[in-house]
Design a protein around this motif. Structure first.
Motif, PDB file in Angstrom:
ATOM      1  N   GLU A   7      19.115 -13.637 -11.888  1.00 22.56           N
ATOM      2  CA  GLU A   7      19.482 -13.496 -10.451  1.00 22.56           C
ATOM      3  C   GLU A   7      20.811 -13.900 -10.333  1.00 22.56           C
ATOM      4  OE1 GLU A   7      16.514 -14.972  -7.882  1.00 22.56           O
ATOM      5  OE2 GLU A   7      15.246 -13.408  -8.377  1.00 22.56           O
ATOM      6  N   LEU A   8      21.594 -12.967  -9.361  1.00 16.80           N
ATOM      7  CA  LEU A   8      22.956 -13.452  -8.976  1.00 16.80           C
ATOM      8  C   LEU A   8      22.940 -13.418  -7.313  1.00 16.80           C
ATOM      9  CD1 LEU A   8      25.823 -14.151  -9.358  1.00 16.80           C
ATOM     10  CD2 LEU A   8      26.399 -11.705  -9.766  1.00 16.80           C
ATOM     11  N   VAL A   9      23.107 -14.463  -6.919  1.00 12.82           N
ATOM     12  CA  VAL A   9      23.199 -14.622  -5.329  1.00 12.82           C
ATOM     13  C   VAL A   9      24.490 -15.157  -5.006  1.00 12.82           C
ATOM     14  CG1 VAL A   9      21.769 -15.883  -3.363  1.00 12.82           C
ATOM     15  CG2 VAL A   9      20.690 -15.110  -5.681  1.00 12.82           C
ATOM     16  N   THR A  10      24.988 -14.543  -3.698  1.00 12.89           N
ATOM     17  CA  THR A  10      26.033 -14.897  -3.018  1.00 12.89           C
ATOM     18  C   THR A  10      25.771 -15.500  -1.698  1.00 12.89           C
ATOM     19  OG1 THR A  10      26.685 -12.967  -2.222  1.00 12.89           O
ATOM     20  CG2 THR A  10      27.628 -13.345  -4.150  1.00 12.89           C
ATOM     21  N   PRO A  11      26.510 -16.199  -0.915  1.00 12.72           N
ATOM     22  CA  PRO A  11      26.043 -16.517   0.471  1.00 12.72           C
ATOM     23  C   PRO A  11      25.429 -15.204   1.443  1.00 12.72           C
ATOM     24  CG  PRO A  11      27.927 -17.743  -0.081  1.00 12.72           C
ATOM     25  CD  PRO A  11      27.567 -16.784  -1.093  1.00 12.72           C
ATOM     26  N   VAL A  44      27.941 -26.559 -13.074  1.00 13.32           N
ATOM     27  CA  VAL A  44      28.860 -25.909 -12.302  1.00 13.32           C
ATOM     28  C   VAL A  44      29.759 -24.812 -12.742  1.00 13.32           C
ATOM     29  CG1 VAL A  44      30.851 -26.541 -10.746  1.00 13.32           C
ATOM     30  CG2 VAL A  44      28.956 -28.213 -10.929  1.00 13.32           C
ATOM     31  N   ILE A  45      29.966 -23.899 -12.038  1.00 19.95           N
ATOM     32  CA  ILE A  45      30.608 -22.640 -12.696  1.00 19.95           C
ATOM     33  C   ILE A  45      32.167 -22.751 -12.115  1.00 19.95           C
ATOM     34  CG2 ILE A  45      28.478 -21.242 -13.447  1.00 19.95           C
ATOM     35  CD1 ILE A  45      29.149 -19.531 -10.903  1.00 19.95           C
ATOM     36  N   ARG A  46      32.936 -22.093 -13.065  1.00 19.53           N
ATOM     37  CA  ARG A  46      34.365 -21.996 -12.402  1.00 19.53           C
ATOM     38  C   ARG A  46      34.545 -20.573 -12.298  1.00 19.53           C
ATOM     39  NH1 ARG A  46      36.585 -19.438 -16.937  1.00 19.53           N
ATOM     40  NH2 ARG A  46      35.639 -19.795 -18.912  1.00 19.53           N
ATOM     41  N   SER A  47      35.591 -20.251 -11.755  1.00 20.56           N
ATOM     42  CA  SER A  47      36.029 -19.028 -11.552  1.00 20.56           C
ATOM     43  C   SER A  47      36.363 -18.205 -12.853  1.00 20.56           C
ATOM     44  CB  SER A  47      37.274 -18.733 -10.593  1.00 20.56           C
ATOM     45  OG  SER A  47      37.115 -19.368  -9.039  1.00 20.56           O
ATOM     46  N   GLU A  66      33.467 -16.573  -8.490  1.00 22.10           N
ATOM     47  CA  GLU A  66      34.414 -17.332  -7.733  1.00 22.10           C
ATOM     48  C   GLU A  66      33.596 -18.852  -7.665  1.00 22.10           C
ATOM     49  OE1 GLU A  66      37.675 -16.838  -7.618  1.00 22.10           O
ATOM     50  OE2 GLU A  66      37.190 -14.672  -8.240  1.00 22.10           O
ATOM     51  N   GLY A  67      33.672 -19.679  -8.539  1.00 26.70           N
ATOM     52  CA  GLY A  67      32.880 -20.854  -8.296  1.00 26.70           C
ATOM     53  C   GLY A  67      31.473 -20.803  -8.049  1.00 26.70           C
ATOM     54  N   GLY A  68      30.506 -21.789  -8.086  1.00 23.40           N
ATOM     55  CA  GLY A  68      29.333 -22.071  -7.706  1.00 23.40           C
ATOM     56  C   GLY A  68      28.299 -22.856  -8.782  1.00 23.40           C
ATOM     57  N   PHE A  69      27.331 -22.409  -8.773  1.00 19.79           N
ATOM     58  CA  PHE A  69      26.137 -23.201  -9.844  1.00 19.79           C
ATOM     59  C   PHE A  69      25.289 -22.263 -10.629  1.00 19.79           C
ATOM     60  CE2 PHE A  69      27.319 -25.861  -6.168  1.00 19.79           C
ATOM     61  CZ  PHE A  69      27.442 -27.116  -6.637  1.00 19.79           C
ATOM     62  N   ALA A  70      24.818 -22.602 -11.635  1.00 25.58           N
ATOM     63  CA  ALA A  70      23.945 -21.890 -12.495  1.00 25.58           C
ATOM     64  C   ALA A  70      22.882 -22.718 -12.689  1.00 25.58           C
ATOM     65  CB  ALA A  70      24.455 -21.439 -13.795  1.00 25.58           C
ATOM     66  N   ALA A  81      26.546 -18.028  -6.631  1.00 30.20           N
ATOM     67  CA  ALA A  81      28.325 -17.940  -6.606  1.00 30.20           C
ATOM     68  C   ALA A  81      28.925 -17.876  -5.246  1.00 30.20           C
ATOM     69  CB  ALA A  81      28.542 -16.649  -7.471  1.00 30.20           C
ATOM     70  N   GLU A  82      29.943 -18.464  -5.067  1.00 33.16           N
ATOM     71  CA  GLU A  82      30.535 -18.399  -3.797  1.00 33.16           C
ATOM     72  C   GLU A  82      31.040 -16.844  -3.485  1.00 33.16           C
ATOM     73  OE1 GLU A  82      33.807 -21.318  -3.876  1.00 33.16           O
ATOM     74  OE2 GLU A  82      32.413 -22.903  -4.625  1.00 33.16           O
ATOM     75  N   ALA A  83      31.453 -16.034  -4.542  1.00 38.36           N
ATOM     76  CA  ALA A  83      31.717 -14.666  -4.184  1.00 38.36           C
ATOM     77  C   ALA A  83      31.652 -14.073  -5.598  1.00 38.36           C
ATOM     78  CB  ALA A  83      33.149 -14.707  -3.891  1.00 38.36           C
ATOM     79  N   ALA A  84      31.306 -12.993  -5.644  1.00 36.33           N
ATOM     80  CA  ALA A  84      31.194 -12.117  -6.742  1.00 36.33           C
ATOM     81  C   ALA A  84      31.630 -10.595  -6.713  1.00 36.33           C
ATOM     82  CB  ALA A  84      29.745 -12.280  -7.368  1.00 36.33           C
ATOM     83  N   THR A  85      32.310  -9.882  -7.586  1.00 37.95           N
ATOM     84  CA  THR A  85      32.633  -8.706  -7.605  1.00 37.95           C
ATOM     85  C   THR A  85      32.709  -7.988  -8.875  1.00 37.95           C
ATOM     86  OG1 THR A  85      34.724  -9.476  -5.922  1.00 37.95           O
ATOM     87  CG2 THR A  85      34.817  -7.215  -7.178  1.00 37.95           C
ATOM     88  N   GLU A  86      31.683  -7.016  -9.198  1.00 37.15           N
ATOM     89  CA  GLU A  86      31.610  -6.324 -10.369  1.00 37.15           C
ATOM     90  C   GLU A  86      33.015  -5.685 -10.911  1.00 37.15           C
ATOM     91  OE1 GLU A  86      28.762  -3.415 -12.817  1.00 37.15           O
ATOM     92  OE2 GLU A  86      28.409  -3.570 -10.503  1.00 37.15           O
TER      93      GLU A  86
END
Length: 89
Positions: A7-11, A44-47, A66-70, A81-86
Motif C-alpha cells: 500500500e502506498l498512501v499520501t496525506p 524513514v524514506i528519502r525522496s 517525497e519523504g515519509g516512512f515505510a 509518503a509526503e507526496a508521490a507521482t507516477e
C-alpha cells in the motif's frame, strides 16, 4: 510464488493497494527491497524512485516519492509518503 501486499498512501489518498512480487524503496540509509515474508522493519524514506515489481524481472510501476516512512509487518509493506507521482516510462 508468494505475493506481498503493498500500500502506498499520501496525506490526500490511498494511491495503491495491490499484491506485488517486490518493492524497492529509497530508504535514508540506501535502497532496500521487500519481498513476501520479510522481517518486520521500519524506515524513514528519502525522496527518490520507488519501484514496484509484478514479477522477478518486471517493473510494473516507477513512482517518485517525497519523504515519509515505510513499515513492513506480517500484513505486508505500507509506505506513507509526503507526496508521490507516477513516473511515465
Amino acid at each position: 510464488m508468494a505475493n506481498l501486499h503493498f500500500e502506498l498512501v499520501t496525506p490526500e489518498k490511498l494511491l495503491l493497494s495491490e499484491e506485488v512480487h517486490m518493492v524497492v524503496v529509497p530508504g535514508t540509509e540506501g535502497e532496500f527491497g521487500v519481498l513476501a515474508g520479510h522481517a518486520p522493519f521500519m524506515s524513514v524514506i528519502r525522496s527518490g524512485e520507488l519501484r514496484v515489481y509484478s514479477g522477478p524481472n518486471t517493473v510494473s510501476a516507477r513512482i517518485q516519492v517525497e519523504g515519509g516512512f515505510a513499515e513492513v509487518n506480517e500484513k505486508g509493506l505500507t509506505v506513507l509518503a509526503e507526496a508521490a507521482t507516477e513516473i511515465q516510462a
